[in-house]
Scaffold this motif. Sequence first.
Motif, PDB file in Angstrom:
ATOM      1  N   ASP A 166       1.409   8.329  -3.753  1.00 36.47           N
ATOM      2  CA  ASP A 166       0.691   8.951  -4.877  1.00 36.47           C
ATOM      3  C   ASP A 166      -0.431   9.870  -4.415  1.00 36.47           C
ATOM      4  N   SER A 167      -0.900   9.638  -3.150  1.00 34.44           N
ATOM      5  CA  SER A 167      -2.081  10.395  -2.742  1.00 34.44           C
ATOM      6  C   SER A 167      -1.733  11.873  -2.540  1.00 34.44           C
ATOM      7  N   GLU A 168      -2.684  12.696  -2.875  1.00 29.34           N
ATOM      8  CA  GLU A 168      -2.420  14.142  -2.809  1.00 29.34           C
ATOM      9  C   GLU A 168      -2.205  14.612  -1.379  1.00 29.34           C
ATOM     10  N   ALA A 169      -2.750  13.827  -0.441  1.00 26.59           N
ATOM     11  CA  ALA A 169      -2.619  14.231   0.969  1.00 26.59           C
ATOM     12  C   ALA A 169      -1.169  14.117   1.458  1.00 26.59           C
ATOM     13  N   THR A 170      -0.382  13.293   0.781  1.00 25.93           N
ATOM     14  CA  THR A 170       0.994  13.104   1.248  1.00 25.93           C
ATOM     15  C   THR A 170       1.956  13.895   0.374  1.00 25.93           C
ATOM     16  N   THR A 171       2.205  15.112   0.748  1.00 21.72           N
ATOM     17  CA  THR A 171       3.137  15.892  -0.062  1.00 21.72           C
ATOM     18  C   THR A 171       4.519  15.888   0.571  1.00 21.72           C
ATOM     19  N   LYS A 193       3.468  -2.196  -5.951  1.00 22.66           N
ATOM     20  CA  LYS A 193       2.324  -1.893  -6.832  1.00 22.66           C
ATOM     21  C   LYS A 193       2.049  -3.064  -7.778  1.00 22.66           C
ATOM     22  N   HIS A 214       2.855   2.615  -2.175  1.00 20.09           N
ATOM     23  CA  HIS A 214       2.817   3.420  -3.406  1.00 20.09           C
ATOM     24  C   HIS A 214       1.581   4.313  -3.446  1.00 20.09           C
ATOM     25  N   ALA A 215       0.462   3.779  -2.922  1.00 19.87           N
ATOM     26  CA  ALA A 215      -0.783   4.556  -2.962  1.00 19.87           C
ATOM     27  C   ALA A 215      -0.672   5.773  -2.031  1.00 19.87           C
ATOM     28  N   LEU A 216       0.010   5.564  -0.918  1.00 22.54           N
ATOM     29  CA  LEU A 216       0.197   6.660   0.028  1.00 22.54           C
ATOM     30  C   LEU A 216       1.050   7.774  -0.597  1.00 22.54           C
ATOM     31  N   SER A 228       0.805  -1.225   0.000  1.00 20.22           N
ATOM     32  CA  SER A 228       0.000   0.000   0.000  1.00 20.22           C
ATOM     33  C   SER A 228       0.840   1.278   0.000  1.00 20.22           C
TER      34      SER A 228
END
Length: 462
Positions: free
Chosen positions: A159-164, A206, A155-157, A153
């Motif tokens: 990629d998520s916009e919340a994790t800059t 992924k 990669h999803a974190l 999981s």
Amino acid sequence: MLSSSDQKLAHIALLPSAGMGHLTPFFRLAALLAGNNIKVTFITPSPTVSLAESQTLFRFFASFPEINQKQFHLLPLDKHPSNSEDPFYYHMERICQSSHLLSSLLSSLSPPLSALITDMSLASPAISITQALNLPNYVFFTSSAKMSTLFMSFHALIDSEATTDLDEIEAIKIPGLEAIPRSWIPPPLLQNTNNLLKTYFLENGKKMAESSGILVNTFESIEHEPLRKLNEGKVIEGLPPVIAIGPLAPCEFEKIQPLPWLDEQPAGSVVYVSFGSRTAMSREQLKELGEGLAISGHRFLWMVKDKKVDREDEEDLGQVIGSGLMEKLKEKGLVVKYWLNQEAILSHPAVGGFLSHCGWNSITEAIWNGVRILAWPQHGDQKINADIAEKIGLGTWEKSWGWGEETAVNGTDIAEKIKEMMGNELLRHQAMHIREEARTAVEIGGSSRMGPMELIETWKKT
Ligand code: UDP
Ligand code: UDP
């Protein structure tokens, strides 16, 4: 059950990755398959990084003449390793960069393959190749199911916009599971810059969703929750079946080893101290550990490693820990600086406790032999594994010791924790109990036996 007329000769190839921690579980899986009438081809990326790998490969093929060895000659890397990266990770990179050669290697095998089983660190390049060949590809995850949830999981974190900004992550929340605190996450993953571990984590994690199935060296009674959540699609949607196949039983050749010093020690009296096949401690920390062992008053068998790669480990024990300390240690213990098979040690009746870095193989081997653990995780997945050992009651973990080299742990504290572990009867009983559960899991009809047997039947039909 299939009648013999429905069966054909299933042929499975195994593709392990670099390092003993990856090779050992692949040996055990190969032995399991070969013992169930499967033709097995064991692909060996060569050369190997460590001497331990080449020597153990030799012994493995000598004891399993029915297993076919296929050398996979690696191309040289276009760029030279920098000192900051782990040589084992460079080797995985080298396997990845040579992976286009795998297509003809796999197609040349006879009879044609029923499936490939690939190490998780090679999932991305290997799955792309087997997709083109229309060949099923199962990924073997050689760490815990809990670690696999992070692996798949992460990669999803990212990629998520919340994790800059990775500096801001306090914990990783995986749906349905307890959050993983920041301090347990392998530090290279939290760097904002790229490094080999992070790249391999993102790409392979992924791609695993595109595999035919995911095999994990674990079992229901210790990792029920992560296995359930993975299979309910709570962690990643559309994941193939995640199949518990562990703890894989050690092979006979791993047990054969004369251990005259251990033979002379009373039952359950010895603390075995080892940080796996690729963790070198600083000289300063080694000295503190030596002092700690002496102060603890317990008997011990200590495997010293001064260099990450055994081929480079040249200085003798006196030079590494000092002749004064060596003299002191001789009274109660045995200190060695060469490879001994851990299975032979952990299965010896004299061993009563294990000071361990918590590599997943070390944990499963301690479970297999009912040996309690004092956890001192050093890198990578080891804090996540230490947490499992603590939660199931197999061991204790002093979290203030941090990662290896993060804090200098002094000898008196080490001695204290060793005494606590060796005096803890509850842990000793629980370790024996988990050993029984582990052995039941892999017996006929056991929870870790059904998955592999179903796969074997499928391969024999198709
Ligand atoms: N091992 C061994 N002798 C040693 C050190 C390690 O036989 O002196 C084996 C150990 O039994 C295990 C593997 O090497 O099967 C190491 O894997 P683990 O996951 O415990 O740790 P890593 O070495 O990958 O950090
Ligand atoms: N690592 C290390 N020594 C070890 C195990 C890991 O230096 O004995 C480092 C490695 O360089 C990497 C990170 O820890 O940066 C992650 O290791 P992990 O245990 O996840 O890798 P694996 O053993 O599965 O290859």
